[in-house]
Every structure is written in structure tokens, then in C-alpha cells.
Scaffold this motif. Structure first.
Motif, PDB file in Angstrom:
ATOM      1  N   VAL A  28       0.857  -1.187   0.000  1.00 55.34           N
ATOM      2  CA  VAL A  28       0.000   0.000   0.000  1.00 55.34           C
ATOM      3  C   VAL A  28       0.891   1.234   0.000  1.00 55.34           C
ATOM      4  O   VAL A  28       1.549   1.541   0.992  1.00 55.34           O
ATOM      5  CB  VAL A  28      -0.940   0.005   1.209  1.00 55.34           C
ATOM      6  CG1 VAL A  28      -1.813   1.270   1.193  1.00 55.34           C
ATOM      7  CG2 VAL A  28      -1.816  -1.244   1.212  1.00 55.34           C
ATOM      8  N   GLY A  29       0.912   1.914  -1.140  1.00 52.88           N
ATOM      9  CA  GLY A  29       1.772   3.067  -1.335  1.00 52.88           C
ATOM     10  C   GLY A  29       2.926   2.716  -2.257  1.00 52.88           C
ATOM     11  O   GLY A  29       3.734   1.842  -1.942  1.00 52.88           O
ATOM     12  N   ALA A  30       2.988   3.392  -3.396  1.00 54.51           N
ATOM     13  CA  ALA A  30       4.054   3.130  -4.372  1.00 54.51           C
ATOM     14  C   ALA A  30       4.963   4.347  -4.485  1.00 54.51           C
ATOM     15  O   ALA A  30       5.372   4.739  -5.569  1.00 54.51           O
ATOM     16  CB  ALA A  30       3.459   2.777  -5.728  1.00 54.51           C
ATOM     17  N   GLY A  31       5.266   4.948  -3.322  1.00 55.05           N
ATOM     18  CA  GLY A  31       6.127   6.115  -3.270  1.00 55.05           C
ATOM     19  C   GLY A  31       7.560   5.752  -2.946  1.00 55.05           C
ATOM     20  O   GLY A  31       8.098   4.783  -3.484  1.00 55.05           O
ATOM     21  N   GLY A  54      -3.391   5.882  -5.041  1.00 55.88           N
ATOM     22  CA  GLY A  54      -4.319   6.716  -5.786  1.00 55.88           C
ATOM     23  C   GLY A  54      -3.701   7.950  -6.397  1.00 55.88           C
ATOM     24  O   GLY A  54      -4.394   8.701  -7.095  1.00 55.88           O
ATOM     25  N   ASP A  55      -2.420   8.195  -6.165  1.00 52.39           N
ATOM     26  CA  ASP A  55      -1.758   9.404  -6.661  1.00 52.39           C
ATOM     27  C   ASP A  55      -1.151   9.184  -8.039  1.00 52.39           C
ATOM     28  O   ASP A  55      -0.938   8.049  -8.473  1.00 52.39           O
ATOM     29  CB  ASP A  55      -0.655   9.837  -5.696  1.00 52.39           C
ATOM     30  CG  ASP A  55      -1.198  10.290  -4.355  1.00 52.39           C
ATOM     31  OD1 ASP A  55      -2.390  10.689  -4.293  1.00 52.39           O
ATOM     32  OD2 ASP A  55      -0.440  10.248  -3.369  1.00 52.39           O
ATOM     33  N   VAL A  56      -0.822  10.283  -8.701  1.00 55.91           N
ATOM     34  CA  VAL A  56      -0.105  10.216  -9.971  1.00 55.91           C
ATOM     35  C   VAL A  56       1.344  10.629  -9.741  1.00 55.91           C
ATOM     36  O   VAL A  56       1.667  11.331  -8.777  1.00 55.91           O
ATOM     37  CB  VAL A  56      -0.750  11.116 -11.046  1.00 55.91           C
ATOM     38  CG1 VAL A  56      -2.177  10.683 -11.323  1.00 55.91           C
ATOM     39  CG2 VAL A  56      -0.698  12.587 -10.644  1.00 55.91           C
ATOM     40  N   VAL A  57       2.217  10.183 -10.612  1.00 56.05           N
ATOM     41  CA  VAL A  57       3.633  10.499 -10.518  1.00 56.05           C
ATOM     42  C   VAL A  57       3.850  11.973 -10.866  1.00 56.05           C
ATOM     43  O   VAL A  57       3.383  12.459 -11.905  1.00 56.05           O
ATOM     44  CB  VAL A  57       4.462   9.617 -11.479  1.00 56.05           C
ATOM     45  CG1 VAL A  57       5.939   9.982 -11.374  1.00 56.05           C
ATOM     46  CG2 VAL A  57       4.244   8.139 -11.177  1.00 56.05           C
ATOM     47  N   GLU A  58       4.561  12.668  -9.967  1.00 59.91           N
ATOM     48  CA  GLU A  58       4.930  14.058 -10.198  1.00 59.91           C
ATOM     49  C   GLU A  58       6.451  14.167 -10.220  1.00 59.91           C
ATOM     50  O   GLU A  58       7.157  13.327  -9.661  1.00 59.91           O
ATOM     51  CB  GLU A  58       4.342  14.948  -9.118  1.00 59.91           C
ATOM     52  CG  GLU A  58       2.819  14.914  -9.068  1.00 59.91           C
ATOM     53  CD  GLU A  58       2.257  15.819  -7.985  1.00 59.91           C
ATOM     54  OE1 GLU A  58       2.425  17.049  -8.089  1.00 59.91           O
ATOM     55  OE2 GLU A  58       1.666  15.291  -7.020  1.00 59.91           O
ATOM     56  N   GLU A  59       6.946  15.222 -10.826  1.00 66.50           N
ATOM     57  CA  GLU A  59       8.388  15.341 -11.005  1.00 66.50           C
ATOM     58  C   GLU A  59       9.140  15.315  -9.683  1.00 66.50           C
ATOM     59  O   GLU A  59      10.207  14.682  -9.573  1.00 66.50           O
ATOM     60  CB  GLU A  59       8.727  16.626 -11.763  1.00 66.50           C
ATOM     61  CG  GLU A  59      10.206  16.746 -12.103  1.00 66.50           C
ATOM     62  CD  GLU A  59      10.521  17.971 -12.943  1.00 66.50           C
ATOM     63  OE1 GLU A  59      11.679  18.087 -13.385  1.00 66.50           O
ATOM     64  OE2 GLU A  59       9.620  18.805 -13.147  1.00 66.50           O
ATOM     65  N   HIS A  60       8.579  15.961  -8.649  1.00 66.35           N
ATOM     66  CA  HIS A  60       9.285  16.008  -7.360  1.00 66.35           C
ATOM     67  C   HIS A  60       9.354  14.641  -6.679  1.00 66.35           C
ATOM     68  O   HIS A  60      10.139  14.441  -5.755  1.00 66.35           O
ATOM     69  CB  HIS A  60       8.656  17.047  -6.430  1.00 66.35           C
ATOM     70  CG  HIS A  60       7.268  16.689  -5.965  1.00 66.35           C
ATOM     71  ND1 HIS A  60       7.037  15.885  -4.881  1.00 66.35           N
ATOM     72  CD2 HIS A  60       6.046  17.028  -6.448  1.00 66.35           C
ATOM     73  CE1 HIS A  60       5.730  15.741  -4.703  1.00 66.35           C
ATOM     74  NE2 HIS A  60       5.103  16.416  -5.647  1.00 66.35           N
ATOM     75  N   HIS A  68       9.579   5.019 -11.035  1.00 60.29           N
ATOM     76  CA  HIS A  68       8.630   5.758 -11.866  1.00 60.29           C
ATOM     77  C   HIS A  68       9.288   6.609 -12.953  1.00 60.29           C
ATOM     78  O   HIS A  68       8.626   7.472 -13.533  1.00 60.29           O
ATOM     79  CB  HIS A  68       7.760   6.662 -10.991  1.00 60.29           C
ATOM     80  CG  HIS A  68       6.931   5.931  -9.989  1.00 60.29           C
ATOM     81  ND1 HIS A  68       6.076   4.908 -10.339  1.00 60.29           N
ATOM     82  CD2 HIS A  68       6.830   6.073  -8.638  1.00 60.29           C
ATOM     83  CE1 HIS A  68       5.470   4.458  -9.239  1.00 60.29           C
ATOM     84  NE2 HIS A  68       5.915   5.132  -8.207  1.00 60.29           N
ATOM     85  N   GLY A  69      10.557   6.397 -13.242  1.00 65.37           N
ATOM     86  CA  GLY A  69      11.239   7.202 -14.244  1.00 65.37           C
ATOM     87  C   GLY A  69      10.511   7.217 -15.579  1.00 65.37           C
ATOM     88  O   GLY A  69      10.144   6.163 -16.107  1.00 65.37           O
ATOM     89  N   ILE A  74       1.286   9.600 -14.775  1.00 69.65           N
ATOM     90  CA  ILE A  74       0.635   8.280 -14.729  1.00 69.65           C
ATOM     91  C   ILE A  74       0.333   7.921 -13.276  1.00 69.65           C
ATOM     92  O   ILE A  74       1.096   8.254 -12.366  1.00 69.65           O
ATOM     93  CB  ILE A  74       1.538   7.210 -15.366  1.00 69.65           C
ATOM     94  CG1 ILE A  74       1.786   7.532 -16.847  1.00 69.65           C
ATOM     95  CG2 ILE A  74       0.923   5.815 -15.233  1.00 69.65           C
ATOM     96  CD1 ILE A  74       2.735   6.562 -17.531  1.00 69.65           C
ATOM     97  N   ASN A  75      -0.775   7.254 -13.041  1.00 68.94           N
ATOM     98  CA  ASN A  75      -1.079   6.760 -11.702  1.00 68.94           C
ATOM     99  C   ASN A  75       0.078   5.905 -11.186  1.00 68.94           C
ATOM    100  O   ASN A  75       0.658   5.102 -11.928  1.00 68.94           O
ATOM    101  CB  ASN A  75      -2.369   5.936 -11.728  1.00 68.94           C
ATOM    102  CG  ASN A  75      -2.613   5.179 -10.439  1.00 68.94           C
ATOM    103  OD1 ASN A  75      -2.213   4.027 -10.324  1.00 68.94           O
ATOM    104  ND2 ASN A  75      -3.215   5.828  -9.466  1.00 68.94           N
ATOM    105  N   LYS A  76       0.436   6.074  -9.916  1.00 68.92           N
ATOM    106  CA  LYS A  76       1.618   5.392  -9.375  1.00 68.92           C
ATOM    107  C   LYS A  76       1.474   3.869  -9.363  1.00 68.92           C
ATOM    108  O   LYS A  76       2.452   3.147  -9.601  1.00 68.92           O
ATOM    109  CB  LYS A  76       1.925   5.902  -7.971  1.00 68.92           C
ATOM    110  CG  LYS A  76       2.467   7.322  -7.947  1.00 68.92           C
ATOM    111  CD  LYS A  76       2.815   7.750  -6.524  1.00 68.92           C
ATOM    112  CE  LYS A  76       3.306   9.188  -6.503  1.00 68.92           C
ATOM    113  NZ  LYS A  76       3.611   9.638  -5.123  1.00 68.92           N
ATOM    114  N   ALA A  77       0.302   3.371  -9.070  1.00 70.32           N
ATOM    115  CA  ALA A  77       0.115   1.914  -9.082  1.00 70.32           C
ATOM    116  C   ALA A  77       0.276   1.362 -10.493  1.00 70.32           C
ATOM    117  O   ALA A  77       0.911   0.321 -10.710  1.00 70.32           O
ATOM    118  CB  ALA A  77      -1.246   1.550  -8.511  1.00 70.32           C
TER     119      ALA A  77
END
Length: 251
Positions: A28-31, A54-60, A68-69, A74-77
């Protein structure tokens, strides 16, 4: 069996590898934490990985969320699934491109053997802890802040609420990328050891300050006032996951 796992099999044997290939683990969590967990569990040949975010990949994010390169927006999952498919097509991936909630947690967690908790908010940690305790599922926790981090594995009791009965004030902490990587790796190792039936960080909270490279353990014990471990909590109720996540409804 593929040569992919030959160095691992030399440590855990063919029986151990077969256990991994039958295991179902939910991340749970793909950060920051989840990136290392997902990468190393996939590389190890875990049979099924559930990935929830549920989040999308952001540059930061890319300073620490290394799987996630090239996938900003795109959604993180979904992004994590693409990574796993390239790394190890042996692994079945189930994607949950949304957040865990009190209304969906029991159904989702119930389908897995082990839960690895890598969220970016305190509320999710309490929801997962309580659901896993009610369902009898082991959960591997980690949290990081700056150069510091902690990890523990809950098998029965003591649980996360025994250590942290209610949520502290929440803010988005600064994070040094390799700290997330290290503690995500610790979580991945704990999950693998759970599958193999080895000793894990149950009843022990591992802490580390990587500025000084000081590692230490805190022994933790069952809190008799814990509403979960005492058996008083009978279900997952929305009221228990607002404000400081204190349990106000038991059944």
C-alpha cells in the motif's frame, strides 16, 4: 525453475523459492518506501503483488520514487505495474489505482497473505493496522523523516496502536531519497522472512539516524489499553479514522 533466482536459491533453497512463488503480498503506497519494496519483492519472484496508490507520478517524486522514471502524470500503481512487468514477468500484478479507505480495506486486505504499509499519511496506517489485526494478517510498517526512519512488523500483538495510540499532528516531512530506499529494503526483507517463516521485527521497533549511522531497537510490548489488541474493536468504522484516529466506536 529459472536461473533468475539461482543466487537466492543458494540461500533459501528450492522450497523457499516455491514459497515465495505462492505468496500474495499487498503493498500500500508506491512512493519512496514502496518503490524499494515493489522492486525487490518483484525481483525475488513473489507470486502475486498487489499495488495500491491513488496518486499520480509528479516530477518532485522522482528524487526518491525510483521505479517511476519517465512516467510523470501516470497513476503510481499503474506505473509500478509497468516497472514490475519489465523487471520480472513471472510476477502477477494486481493494481488498485485508488486509496485505501475504511469501506474497502477489509475486502482488499483479505485477499493477501501479507501487507506492507508504505503510505504517505497517518490515517492509512491506522486503517491498515486495524484491518490486519481483525483479519489476522501480518503487516510490515516503516516510516521516514529526513535522515531518520523506523520499521516494525506486526504479527498479532503488539500492534501499531500499542506504540502509537493516536495520530500525531501530520505534515509532509522532508525526505532524503536513500533513507526511503533503505527502509523500503528493510520492509521487503521482513516480508520475505515472513513468507519463509523466519524471525522478524515482531515486538521490536528498529530506529535509525543515518546522519550518525546509529541503529538501535526499542522493545515494545502489548498495551492492555489498546482497543485492537484487547479485542474490543469489532470492525472498521469511519469514525475511528478522523482527526487523531482515536478509536471512538468499537462495534
Amino acid at each position: 525453475m529459472s536461473d533468475r533466482y539461482i543466487r537466492q536459491i543458494s540461500v533459501i533453497g528450492y522450497d523457499g523459492q516455491k514459497r515465495l512463488q505462492k505468496a500474495k503480498i499487498l503493498v500500500v503506497g508506491a512512493g519512496g518506501l514502496g518503490s524499494s519494496v515493489i522492486a525487490y519483492l518483484a525481483a525475488a519472484g513473489v507470486g502475486k503483488l498487489g499495488i495500491m496508490d491513488g496518486d499520480v507520478v509528479e516530477e518532485h517524486n522522482l528524487q526518491r520514487q525510483i521505479i517511476h522514471g519517465g512516467n510523470v502524470g501516470i497513476n503510481k500503481a499503474e506505473s509500478a505495474k509497468l516497472f514490475v512487468e519489465r523487471l520480472n514477468p513471472d510476477v502477477e500484478v494486481e493494481v488498485y489505482p485508488f486509496r485505501i479507505t475504511p469501506s474497502n480495506v477489509m475486502d482488499i486486505v483479505g485477499d493477501y497473505d501479507i501487507v506492507v504499509s508504505c503510505p504517505d499519511n497517518l490515517t492509512t496506517r491506522y486503517v491498515l493496522n486495524d484491518a490486519c489485526r481483525l483479519l489476522g494478517k501480518p503487516i510490515v510498517h516503516a516510516a521516514i523523516h529526513g535522515f531518520e526512519g523506523e520499521a516494525m512488523t506486526v504479527i498479532g500483538t503488539p500492534c501499531y496502536r500499542c506504540v502509537f495510540p493516536r495520530a500525531r499532528s501530520e505534515e509532509k516531512p522532508g525526505v532524503i531519497g536513500p533513507v526511503a530506499g533503505l527502509f523500503g529494503c528493510i520492509q521487503a526483507v521482513e516480508a520475505i522472512k515472513l513468507v519463509l517463516g523466519m524471525e522478524v521485527l515482531s515486538g521490536r521497533l528498529l530506529r535509525a539516524d543515518l546522519r550518525s549511522m546509529e541503529f538501535y531497537e526499542i522493545s515494545i510490548s502489548n498495551n492492555p489499553e489498546c482497543p485492537v489488541c484487547s479485542g474490543r474493536l469489532k470492525g472498521i468504522f469511519e469514525e475511528n479514522y478522523v482527526n487523531d484516529c482515536r478509536v471512538v466506536r468499537f462495534e
